[in-house]
Design a protein around this motif. Structure first.
Motif, PDB file in Angstrom:
ATOM      1  N   PHE A 151      42.944  32.855  29.558  1.00  0.00           N
ATOM      2  CA  PHE A 151      42.930  32.353  28.102  1.00  0.00           C
ATOM      3  C   PHE A 151      44.197  31.860  27.734  1.00  0.00           C
ATOM      4  N   ASN A 152      45.464  31.999  28.139  1.00  0.00           N
ATOM      5  CA  ASN A 152      46.698  31.810  27.607  1.00  0.00           C
ATOM      6  C   ASN A 152      47.101  30.216  27.684  1.00  0.00           C
ATOM      7  N   PHE A 153      46.709  29.646  28.814  1.00  0.00           N
ATOM      8  CA  PHE A 153      47.202  28.234  29.145  1.00  0.00           C
ATOM      9  C   PHE A 153      45.987  27.232  29.546  1.00  0.00           C
ATOM     10  N   PHE A 159      45.040  23.047  36.535  1.00  0.00           N
ATOM     11  CA  PHE A 159      45.656  21.941  37.185  1.00  0.00           C
ATOM     12  C   PHE A 159      46.910  22.307  38.263  1.00  0.00           C
ATOM     13  N   TRP A 160      46.950  23.817  38.189  1.00  0.00           N
ATOM     14  CA  TRP A 160      47.772  24.164  39.348  1.00  0.00           C
ATOM     15  C   TRP A 160      47.122  24.190  40.758  1.00  0.00           C
ATOM     16  N   PHE A 161      45.794  24.033  40.800  1.00  0.00           N
ATOM     17  CA  PHE A 161      44.960  24.015  41.779  1.00  0.00           C
ATOM     18  C   PHE A 161      44.223  22.758  41.935  1.00  0.00           C
ATOM     19  N   LEU A 174      35.300  25.517  38.706  1.00  0.00           N
ATOM     20  CA  LEU A 174      36.238  25.968  37.668  1.00  0.00           C
ATOM     21  C   LEU A 174      35.395  26.901  36.518  1.00  0.00           C
ATOM     22  N   LYS A 175      35.878  28.083  36.580  1.00  0.00           N
ATOM     23  CA  LYS A 175      35.164  28.758  35.582  1.00  0.00           C
ATOM     24  C   LYS A 175      36.448  29.244  34.593  1.00  0.00           C
ATOM     25  N   PRO A 176      36.285  28.469  33.385  1.00  0.00           N
ATOM     26  CA  PRO A 176      37.585  28.884  32.475  1.00  0.00           C
ATOM     27  C   PRO A 176      37.152  30.206  31.789  1.00  0.00           C
ATOM     28  N   SER A 177      38.322  30.505  31.057  1.00  0.00           N
ATOM     29  CA  SER A 177      38.117  31.847  30.269  1.00  0.00           C
ATOM     30  C   SER A 177      36.977  31.521  29.207  1.00  0.00           C
ATOM     31  N   GLU A 178      36.157  32.609  29.266  1.00  0.00           N
ATOM     32  CA  GLU A 178      35.135  32.310  28.084  1.00  0.00           C
ATOM     33  C   GLU A 178      36.031  32.239  26.596  1.00  0.00           C
ATOM     34  N   LYS A 179      37.090  32.780  26.417  1.00  0.00           N
ATOM     35  CA  LYS A 179      37.879  32.708  25.069  1.00  0.00           C
ATOM     36  C   LYS A 179      38.191  31.473  24.712  1.00  0.00           C
ATOM     37  N   PRO A 230      44.941  44.187  36.669  1.00  0.00           N
ATOM     38  CA  PRO A 230      43.884  44.787  36.978  1.00  0.00           C
ATOM     39  C   PRO A 230      42.678  43.853  37.737  1.00  0.00           C
ATOM     40  N   VAL A 231      42.211  42.826  37.051  1.00  0.00           N
ATOM     41  CA  VAL A 231      41.248  41.847  37.644  1.00  0.00           C
ATOM     42  C   VAL A 231      41.947  41.036  38.745  1.00  0.00           C
ATOM     43  N   ALA A 232      42.988  40.716  38.640  1.00  0.00           N
ATOM     44  CA  ALA A 232      43.704  39.832  40.120  1.00  0.00           C
ATOM     45  C   ALA A 232      43.421  40.746  41.414  1.00  0.00           C
ATOM     46  N   ARG A 233      43.813  42.165  41.045  1.00  0.00           N
ATOM     47  CA  ARG A 233      43.637  43.110  42.235  1.00  0.00           C
ATOM     48  C   ARG A 233      42.366  43.100  42.745  1.00  0.00           C
ATOM     49  N   TYR A 234      41.582  43.144  41.788  1.00  0.00           N
ATOM     50  CA  TYR A 234      39.885  43.488  41.851  1.00  0.00           C
ATOM     51  C   TYR A 234      39.434  42.051  42.638  1.00  0.00           C
ATOM     52  N   ILE A 235      39.780  40.789  42.224  1.00  0.00           N
ATOM     53  CA  ILE A 235      39.177  39.526  42.653  1.00  0.00           C
ATOM     54  C   ILE A 235      40.047  39.407  44.213  1.00  0.00           C
ATOM     55  N   TYR A 236      41.217  39.895  44.399  1.00  0.00           N
ATOM     56  CA  TYR A 236      41.808  39.522  45.820  1.00  0.00           C
ATOM     57  C   TYR A 236      40.805  40.592  46.899  1.00  0.00           C
ATOM     58  N   GLN A 249      47.078  35.684  40.791  1.00  0.00           N
ATOM     59  CA  GLN A 249      48.421  35.672  40.070  1.00  0.00           C
ATOM     60  C   GLN A 249      47.914  36.616  38.692  1.00  0.00           C
ATOM     61  N   GLY A 250      48.773  37.627  38.437  1.00  0.00           N
ATOM     62  CA  GLY A 250      48.570  38.908  37.621  1.00  0.00           C
ATOM     63  C   GLY A 250      49.380  38.797  36.417  1.00  0.00           C
ATOM     64  N   GLY A 251      49.491  39.968  36.056  1.00  0.00           N
ATOM     65  CA  GLY A 251      50.069  40.066  34.686  1.00  0.00           C
ATOM     66  C   GLY A 251      51.478  40.131  35.022  1.00  0.00           C
ATOM     67  N   THR A 383      54.577  48.687  29.952  1.00  0.00           N
ATOM     68  CA  THR A 383      53.312  47.874  29.845  1.00  0.00           C
ATOM     69  C   THR A 383      53.442  46.438  29.276  1.00  0.00           C
ATOM     70  N   GLU A 384      52.763  45.557  30.000  1.00  0.00           N
ATOM     71  CA  GLU A 384      52.571  44.074  29.416  1.00  0.00           C
ATOM     72  C   GLU A 384      52.107  44.189  28.117  1.00  0.00           C
ATOM     73  N   ILE A 385      52.721  43.664  27.013  1.00  0.00           N
ATOM     74  CA  ILE A 385      52.193  43.845  25.708  1.00  0.00           C
ATOM     75  C   ILE A 385      51.502  42.644  25.195  1.00  0.00           C
ATOM     76  N   PHE A 386      51.942  41.539  25.897  1.00  0.00           N
ATOM     77  CA  PHE A 386      51.258  39.978  25.527  1.00  0.00           C
ATOM     78  C   PHE A 386      50.999  39.928  24.136  1.00  0.00           C
ATOM     79  N   GLY A 387      52.317  39.987  23.322  1.00  0.00           N
ATOM     80  CA  GLY A 387      52.461  39.718  22.088  1.00  0.00           C
ATOM     81  C   GLY A 387      53.801  39.641  21.737  1.00  0.00           C
ATOM     82  N   GLY A 411      56.635  41.700  38.807  1.00  0.00           N
ATOM     83  CA  GLY A 411      57.722  40.916  39.668  1.00  0.00           C
ATOM     84  C   GLY A 411      57.545  39.424  39.354  1.00  0.00           C
ATOM     85  N   ASN A 412      57.057  39.149  38.013  1.00  0.00           N
ATOM     86  CA  ASN A 412      56.843  37.517  37.681  1.00  0.00           C
ATOM     87  C   ASN A 412      58.294  37.039  37.713  1.00  0.00           C
ATOM     88  N   MET A 413      59.071  37.465  36.697  1.00  0.00           N
ATOM     89  CA  MET A 413      60.140  36.600  36.156  1.00  0.00           C
ATOM     90  C   MET A 413      61.448  37.818  36.029  1.00  0.00           C
TER      91      MET A 413
HETATM   92  P1  NAD Z   1      41.858  38.465  32.386  1.00  0.00           P
HETATM   93  O1  NAD Z   1      42.196  39.005  33.409  1.00  0.00           O
HETATM   94  O2  NAD Z   1      41.096  39.214  31.224  1.00  0.00           O
HETATM   95  O3  NAD Z   1      40.761  37.292  32.386  1.00  0.00           O
HETATM   96  C1  NAD Z   1      41.051  36.131  33.309  1.00  0.00           C
HETATM   97  C2  NAD Z   1      39.843  35.554  34.056  1.00  0.00           C
HETATM   98  O4  NAD Z   1      39.002  36.558  34.885  1.00  0.00           O
HETATM   99  C3  NAD Z   1      38.978  35.174  33.172  1.00  0.00           C
HETATM  100  O5  NAD Z   1      38.259  33.798  33.563  1.00  0.00           O
HETATM  101  C4  NAD Z   1      37.716  36.133  32.878  1.00  0.00           C
HETATM  102  O6  NAD Z   1      36.421  35.859  32.476  1.00  0.00           O
HETATM  103  C5  NAD Z   1      37.562  37.052  34.140  1.00  0.00           C
HETATM  104  N1  NAD Z   1      37.264  38.105  34.110  1.00  0.00           N
HETATM  105  C6  NAD Z   1      37.830  39.351  33.494  1.00  0.00           C
HETATM  106  N2  NAD Z   1      37.454  40.422  33.612  1.00  0.00           N
HETATM  107  C7  NAD Z   1      36.739  40.364  34.794  1.00  0.00           C
HETATM  108  C8  NAD Z   1      36.079  41.240  35.656  1.00  0.00           C
HETATM  109  N3  NAD Z   1      36.010  42.259  35.541  1.00  0.00           N
HETATM  110  N4  NAD Z   1      35.687  40.759  36.802  1.00  0.00           N
HETATM  111  C9  NAD Z   1      35.498  39.464  37.325  1.00  0.00           C
HETATM  112  N5  NAD Z   1      36.127  38.493  36.232  1.00  0.00           N
HETATM  113  C10 NAD Z   1      36.990  38.921  35.106  1.00  0.00           C
HETATM  114  O7  NAD Z   1      43.163  37.715  31.780  1.00  0.00           O
HETATM  115  P2  NAD Z   1      43.254  37.000  30.189  1.00  0.00           P
HETATM  116  O8  NAD Z   1      43.241  38.016  29.195  1.00  0.00           O
HETATM  117  O9  NAD Z   1      42.303  35.850  30.121  1.00  0.00           O
HETATM  118  O10 NAD Z   1      44.620  36.359  30.529  1.00  0.00           O
HETATM  119  C11 NAD Z   1      46.007  36.835  30.317  1.00  0.00           C
HETATM  120  C12 NAD Z   1      46.635  37.641  31.402  1.00  0.00           C
HETATM  121  O11 NAD Z   1      46.755  36.869  32.353  1.00  0.00           O
HETATM  122  C13 NAD Z   1      47.870  38.377  31.275  1.00  0.00           C
HETATM  123  O12 NAD Z   1      48.065  39.425  31.989  1.00  0.00           O
HETATM  124  C14 NAD Z   1      48.987  37.366  31.865  1.00  0.00           C
HETATM  125  O13 NAD Z   1      50.185  37.677  32.318  1.00  0.00           O
HETATM  126  C15 NAD Z   1      48.134  36.718  32.979  1.00  0.00           C
HETATM  127  N6  NAD Z   1      48.527  35.544  33.404  1.00  0.00           N
HETATM  128  C16 NAD Z   1      49.329  35.408  34.638  1.00  0.00           C
HETATM  129  C17 NAD Z   1      49.779  34.261  34.869  1.00  0.00           C
HETATM  130  C18 NAD Z   1      50.676  33.959  36.161  1.00  0.00           C
HETATM  131  O14 NAD Z   1      50.746  33.062  36.694  1.00  0.00           O
HETATM  132  N7  NAD Z   1      51.171  35.222  37.135  1.00  0.00           N
HETATM  133  C19 NAD Z   1      49.639  33.146  34.177  1.00  0.00           C
HETATM  134  C20 NAD Z   1      48.893  33.041  33.048  1.00  0.00           C
HETATM  135  C21 NAD Z   1      48.535  34.406  32.492  1.00  0.00           C
END
Ligand code: NAD
Length: 491
Positions: A151-153, A159-161, A174-179, A230-236, A249-251, A383-387, A411-413
């Motif tokens: 959701f955050n950008f 466009f990174w992809f 593309l599946k954008p964030s539902e938010k 957690p979602v990045a790990r699952y997707i991978y 790419q994760g948190g 913990t990632e506060i994201f605030g 290990g993002n930055m």
């Molecule tokens: P999120 O993981 O909640 O959601 C991201 C996407 O995954 C959304 O499109 C969502 O619909 C989908 N999703 C959510 N839960 C899912 C599930 N259980 N199974 C399958 N798909 C699912 O992330 P967010 O809250 O939208 O974004 C914030 C997070 O993204 C923060 O942790 C931030 O650090 C991270 N982020 C990382 C980078 C990077 O480059 N590493 C860049 C931007 C944001």
């Protein structure tokens, strides 16, 4: 209230979904639209994959020089519409208009970089690797590629992809964030004007059901994900188990080290921008601020002043520097973490909870917050506060700071503020993070460079942007060729 349509096969079509979710302006809770959700979005995803598979056949055989022409058109359309796209970002995501516009600009830079694909895709050739034998590499498209965005950008991350995938000869979903689905709806109105085959670029709405369908579909060849760890790990894991190429790419939890020789005012101002920009909802937001050695007091004061001065409010209002956080849940989660920090022993230097903005009393606002002397084993530090929360951590030396940084799971930055070349060189070598900033607060790689998260901030091999994107979106074919003299006519 409008239910958002999908963009499939070059047309705007109704989703099969029966459930919807409200898209909400985080500054005032106004409902902006309704986005399709639930089980039936899986069928939408399947539909998109089947048209994307067909569109691919013609596109991957189109010369690369022709494939980049629509990207030039896209750049121009994005330039012309940048204000409207930025306005939508502010409305649905909350960040200030200035931040939103800068975000779209970074997206456009990826389109520009992808225009160099005819050169970037060139490959290797070795003549006479053995007697009379030549060997070379051809880069070819991989197929249907999928991006799942956070959701955050909303105006940058796709466009990174997207431009690289297309330029390399692939089709794209593309599946954008539902938010925050509205930003890409506008971008796809522009994509609709491009000279592209129907079905080559598609947009589907939904949440996990839609994503799972894409992760399982045999015709999807590559997944680009950005979101929480957690979602990045699952997707991978699930994508790889299904034989797909995945970059996820994760948190993050980003440390910044301030050496005693750093310029106080400039450092404080840059760090405050990093911590509080986008209300702290950047994966490259500084969070743990480590002050080394002497001068801690002066630096603390400067950081306090820089933080206190940030103007918080509705992002479309003139002069606003920091908007709300994305949702009520998010505000509650962040405020609970701040309270936990205090209960673990941190001292509250600046408390941004209970923020009320005139005219936007229902908004999810948290003003800049600073916790000092936060225990190193506490939750807030890990913990990632994201605030918009800064944790101040005094340490005795750069070595202590590096040991602390390298014990972090993310290990993002990692950034260093100093006047010493030696300290900078030591830091960039030893810090365990993929993006390093020296006297930089947000070490966001430009489009030509890979967005290089490490550890729990990234799962995969090839990152987004630049040459990594070209490698990710192509597969290599090695050709070994012999033309025996005996078989050829004399020349
Ligand atoms: P999120 O993981 O909640 O959601 C991201 C996407 O995954 C959304 O499109 C969502 O619909 C989908 N999703 C959510 N839960 C899912 C599930 N259980 N199974 C399958 N798909 C699912 O992330 P967010 O809250 O939208 O974004 C914030 C997070 O993204 C923060 O942790 C931030 O650090 C991270 N982020 C990382 C980078 C990077 O480059 N590493 C860049 C931007 C944001």
């Amino acid at each position: 209230m409008e239910v958002l349509k999908n963009y499939i096969n070059g047309s705007w079509v109704d989703s099969k979904a029966q459930e919807t979710l409200n898209v909400v302006n985080p500054a005032n809770q106004e409902v902006l639209a309704r986005v399709p959700m639930g089980d039936k979005t899986a069928a939408d995803a399947e539909n998109a994959v089947s048209v994307a598979s067909l569109a691919l056949i013609e596109w991957c055989n189109t010369p690369v020089m022709r494939r980049v022409q629509p990207l030039y058109q896209l750049k121009q359309l994005l330039d012309e519409n940048i204000d409207e796209i930025a306005r939508l970002i502010t409305l649905e995501c909350g960040k200030s208009f200035v931040e939103a516009k800068a975000e779209v600009q970074r997206g456009i830079e990826n389109v520009e970089t992808a225009c160099a694909t005819p050169t970037l895709m060139q490959s290797e050739f070795s003549e006479n690797v053995a007697s009379g034998i030549d060997e070379f590499v051809i880069r070819q498209a991989i197929g249907v590629c999928v991006c799942i965005a956070p959701f955050n950008f909303p105006g940058m991350i796709p466009f990174w992809f997207l431009p690289y995938a297309l330029a390399c000869g692939n089709s794209f979903i593309l599946k954008p964030s539902e938010k925050v689905p509205l930003t890409m709806m506008k971008v796809f109105e522009l994509i609709d004007q491009l000279d592209l085959p129907k079905g080559l670029v598609n947009l589907v709405h939904g949440g996990k059901e839609c994503v799972n369908s894409l992760l399982e579909h045999p015709d999807v060849k590559a997944i680009s994900f950005v979101g929480s760890t957690p979602v990045a790990r699952y997707i991978y894991q699930r994508g790889a188990a299904n034989g797909k190429r995945v970059q996820a790419q994760g948190g993050a939890k980003n440390p910044v080290v301030i050496m005693p020789d750093a310029d106080v005012d400039m450092t404080a101002s840059i760090i405050a921008d990093s911590v509080y920009g986008c209300a702290g909802q950047r994966c490259l937001a500084a969070s743990n601020i480590i002050t080394v050695g002497d001068g801690k007091g002066v630096m603390k004061e400067a950081l306090y002043e820089a933080a206190k001065g940030k103007v918080t409010g509705f992002g479309l209002d003139e002069g606003v520097e920091m908007g709300p956080v994305i949702s009520r849940d998010s505000k509650e989660r962040i405020e609970n973490l701040i309270a936990q920090g205090v209960s673990e022993g941190a001292n509250m230097l600046l408390d941004g909870r209970e923020a009320s903005i005139e005219g936007y009393e229902k908004g999810n606002f948290i003003k800049p917050t600073i916790l000092e002397n936060v225990p190193l084993d506490g939750e807030v530090v890990k913990t990632e506060i994201f605030g918009p929360v800064m944790s101040l951590l005094p340490m005795d030396s750069l070595t202590d700071a590096l040991m602390f940084i390298n014990s972090n799971n993310f290990g993002n930055m990692a950034c260093l503020f100093t006047n010493s070349g030696l300290a900078a060189r030591t830091f960039r070598h030893y810090a365990n993070a993929g993006n390093i900033g020296i006297n930089i607060g947000v070490a966001a790689p430009m489009a030509q460079f890979p967005f290089s998260g490490w550890n729990d901030s990234f799962f995969g091999d090839l990152h987004g942007q630049g040459r990594h994107a070209i490698e990710f979106f192509t597969q290599t074919k090695v050709v070994i060729e012999r033309w025996p003299k005996e078989w050829s006519r004399k020349f």
